[in-house]
Design an enzyme around this catalytic site. Sequence first.
Site, PDB file in Angstrom:
ATOM      1  N   LYS A 120     -32.370   8.265 -17.252  1.00 37.71           N
ATOM      2  CA  LYS A 120     -31.962   9.177 -18.324  1.00 37.71           C
ATOM      3  C   LYS A 120     -32.028   8.482 -19.687  1.00 37.71           C
ATOM      4  O   LYS A 120     -32.574   9.023 -20.649  1.00 37.71           O
ATOM      5  CB  LYS A 120     -30.537   9.695 -18.070  1.00 37.71           C
ATOM      6  N   ASP A 138     -29.142  15.294 -18.751  1.00 40.89           N
ATOM      7  CA  ASP A 138     -27.727  14.908 -18.750  1.00 40.89           C
ATOM      8  C   ASP A 138     -26.922  16.065 -18.155  1.00 40.89           C
ATOM      9  O   ASP A 138     -27.488  17.051 -17.673  1.00 40.89           O
ATOM     10  CB  ASP A 138     -27.257  14.555 -20.176  1.00 40.89           C
TER      11      ASP A 138
END
Length: 214
Positions: A120, A138
């Site tokens: 991420k 997220d």
Amino acid sequence: MKTRDIEPFFATLKAANPMPVTELEYTSVFELLAAVLLSAQATDVSVNKATRRLFSVANTPQAVLDLGLERLEGHIKSIGLYRTKAKNLLATCGLLVGQHGGKVPRSREALQALPGVGRKTANVVLNSAFGEAVMAVDTHIFRVSNRTGLAPGKTPLEVELKLLRRIPPGYLVDAHHWMILHGRYVCIARKPLCWQCAVAPWCDFKPKTAAPPV
Ligand code: SF4
């Protein structure tokens, strides 16, 4: 969400915010990497507060190394998990100086080899700093993708790969920011604000929430 609904969904998000940017404050690729690394399980507001202090004294990998662990911890201790994050940031700075000439590398592989940097974080840097069409999934993007039916999936990776397949190329670079902001302020976790949502006509979520009585 039907394929034909995806274009108006993003056109509407774009119309409301043509040039979306991350709410994390940074002035260089390194500052962005450091801010994202510090932001796990913390709000952007709390990270900005700490990085304003930190970056005023150290905003390069070498300068953070020169601070040392104790002083680095002192600058970021208002952020959750600060001890682990300080260790990771120092180790990352060591690798940036030792292996990358003090620069943040542009490849996913090299980014993910840095301590504390997962898929991420690498995607956020590749997208926000280098303008690459990747999706950092997220908690907000995961929720919005599932609720709307845009890219339902059980894991962030499943959602990421579906988003990359479904989002029209022209929207891909900014889709990350539009979806995060939408999830943060409208399609919020506890109860989405469907009655004031501009993309409700294309969203699969049922039943839509109604405005509370006044
Ligand atoms: S209509 Fe409701 S569930 Fe759908 S995106 Fe908007 S706020 Fe989220």
